[in-house]
Design a protein around this motif. Structure first.
Motif, PDB file in Angstrom:
ATOM      1  N   GLU A   1       0.855  -1.184   0.000  1.00  0.00           N
ATOM      2  CA  GLU A   1       0.000   0.000   0.000  1.00  0.00           C
ATOM      3  C   GLU A   1       0.891   1.234   0.000  1.00  0.00           C
ATOM      4  O   GLU A   1       1.622   1.479   0.961  1.00  0.00           O
ATOM      5  CB  GLU A   1      -0.898  -0.011   1.238  1.00  0.00           C
ATOM      6  CG  GLU A   1      -1.853   1.139   1.319  1.00  0.00           C
ATOM      7  CD  GLU A   1      -2.717   1.073   2.567  1.00  0.00           C
ATOM      8  OE1 GLU A   1      -3.285   2.117   2.918  1.00  0.00           O
ATOM      9  OE2 GLU A   1      -2.808   0.007   3.183  1.00  0.00           O
TER      10      GLU A   1
ATOM     11  N   LYS B   1       1.442   5.287  -0.057  1.00  0.00           N
ATOM     12  CA  LYS B   1       0.815   6.565   0.298  1.00  0.00           C
ATOM     13  C   LYS B   1       1.868   7.660   0.233  1.00  0.00           C
ATOM     14  O   LYS B   1       3.064   7.379   0.222  1.00  0.00           O
ATOM     15  CB  LYS B   1       0.238   6.512   1.715  1.00  0.00           C
ATOM     16  CG  LYS B   1      -0.898   5.544   1.895  1.00  0.00           C
ATOM     17  CD  LYS B   1      -1.427   5.607   3.299  1.00  0.00           C
ATOM     18  CE  LYS B   1      -2.567   4.636   3.507  1.00  0.00           C
ATOM     19  NZ  LYS B   1      -3.070   4.674   4.888  1.00  0.00           N
ATOM     20  N   THR B   2       1.412   8.897   0.222  1.00  0.00           N
ATOM     21  CA  THR B   2       2.308  10.042   0.256  1.00  0.00           C
ATOM     22  C   THR B   2       1.876  10.957   1.393  1.00  0.00           C
ATOM     23  O   THR B   2       0.680  11.246   1.541  1.00  0.00           O
ATOM     24  CB  THR B   2       2.254  10.818  -1.082  1.00  0.00           C
ATOM     25  OG1 THR B   2       2.549   9.918  -2.140  1.00  0.00           O
ATOM     26  CG2 THR B   2       3.257  11.942  -1.100  1.00  0.00           C
ATOM     27  N   THR B   3       2.836  11.410   2.198  1.00  0.00           N
ATOM     28  CA  THR B   3       2.523  12.325   3.288  1.00  0.00           C
ATOM     29  C   THR B   3       2.226  13.712   2.726  1.00  0.00           C
ATOM     30  O   THR B   3       2.446  13.982   1.544  1.00  0.00           O
ATOM     31  CB  THR B   3       3.688  12.421   4.283  1.00  0.00           C
ATOM     32  OG1 THR B   3       4.811  13.009   3.630  1.00  0.00           O
ATOM     33  CG2 THR B   3       4.054  11.058   4.842  1.00  0.00           C
ATOM     34  N   GLN B   4       1.736  14.601   3.578  1.00  0.00           N
ATOM     35  CA  GLN B   4       1.458  15.971   3.148  1.00  0.00           C
ATOM     36  C   GLN B   4       2.723  16.688   2.707  1.00  0.00           C
ATOM     37  O   GLN B   4       2.676  17.587   1.883  1.00  0.00           O
ATOM     38  CB  GLN B   4       0.786  16.756   4.275  1.00  0.00           C
ATOM     39  CG  GLN B   4      -0.602  16.268   4.575  1.00  0.00           C
ATOM     40  CD  GLN B   4      -1.244  17.024   5.722  1.00  0.00           C
ATOM     41  OE1 GLN B   4      -0.574  17.749   6.451  1.00  0.00           O
ATOM     42  NE2 GLN B   4      -2.540  16.840   5.885  1.00  0.00           N
TER      43      GLN B   4
ATOM     44  N   SER C   1       7.105   9.580   0.270  1.00  0.00           N
ATOM     45  CA  SER C   1       6.445   8.301  -0.022  1.00  0.00           C
ATOM     46  C   SER C   1       6.574   7.348   1.165  1.00  0.00           C
ATOM     47  O   SER C   1       7.633   7.253   1.783  1.00  0.00           O
ATOM     48  CB  SER C   1       7.060   7.640  -1.249  1.00  0.00           C
ATOM     49  OG  SER C   1       6.914   8.463  -2.373  1.00  0.00           O
TER      50      SER C   1
ATOM     51  N   THR D   1       5.375   3.222   2.073  1.00  0.00           N
ATOM     52  CA  THR D   1       4.765   1.977   1.627  1.00  0.00           C
ATOM     53  C   THR D   1       4.663   1.021   2.807  1.00  0.00           C
ATOM     54  O   THR D   1       5.610   0.855   3.570  1.00  0.00           O
ATOM     55  CB  THR D   1       5.601   1.325   0.506  1.00  0.00           C
ATOM     56  OG1 THR D   1       5.685   2.238  -0.584  1.00  0.00           O
ATOM     57  CG2 THR D   1       4.972   0.033   0.032  1.00  0.00           C
ATOM     58  N   THR D   2       3.501   0.397   2.949  1.00  0.00           N
ATOM     59  CA  THR D   2       3.252  -0.567   4.022  1.00  0.00           C
ATOM     60  C   THR D   2       2.869  -1.899   3.394  1.00  0.00           C
ATOM     61  O   THR D   2       2.072  -1.940   2.451  1.00  0.00           O
ATOM     62  CB  THR D   2       2.104  -0.075   4.919  1.00  0.00           C
ATOM     63  OG1 THR D   2       2.419   1.231   5.409  1.00  0.00           O
ATOM     64  CG2 THR D   2       1.889  -1.018   6.087  1.00  0.00           C
TER      65      THR D   2
END
Length: 70
Positions: A15, A17-20, A24, A26-27
């Motif tokens: 999974e 995601k990108t922080t604000q 990047s 990834t989990t």
């Protein structure tokens, strides 16, 4: 210093995601069979950041064998 070496199979698709702040993350989870008893599988959640997170998101797929050192 202690190290952990985990070798197992990906239980899920990674999974990404990108922080604000634009970093990047990834989990993913890996399933590791115990050496003593092959019938028991332990699951570990792994989190990667920045460039490694991008590579994990691009190249890892569910069921693939992976090694994690941390």
């Amino acid at each position: 210093m202690n190290y952990v070496f985990l070798i197992g199979n990906l239980a899920d698709h990674p999974e990404v995601k990108t922080t604000q702040g634009g970093i990047s993350v990834t989990t993913f989870r890996i399933g590791v069979n115990r050496r003593v008893n092959r019938d028991i599988t332990d699951f570990f959640t792994v989190v990667t950041w920045r460039g490694l997170a991008d590579n994990c998101g691009k190249f890892l797929v569910k069921g693939q064998k992976v090694a994690v050192i941390g």
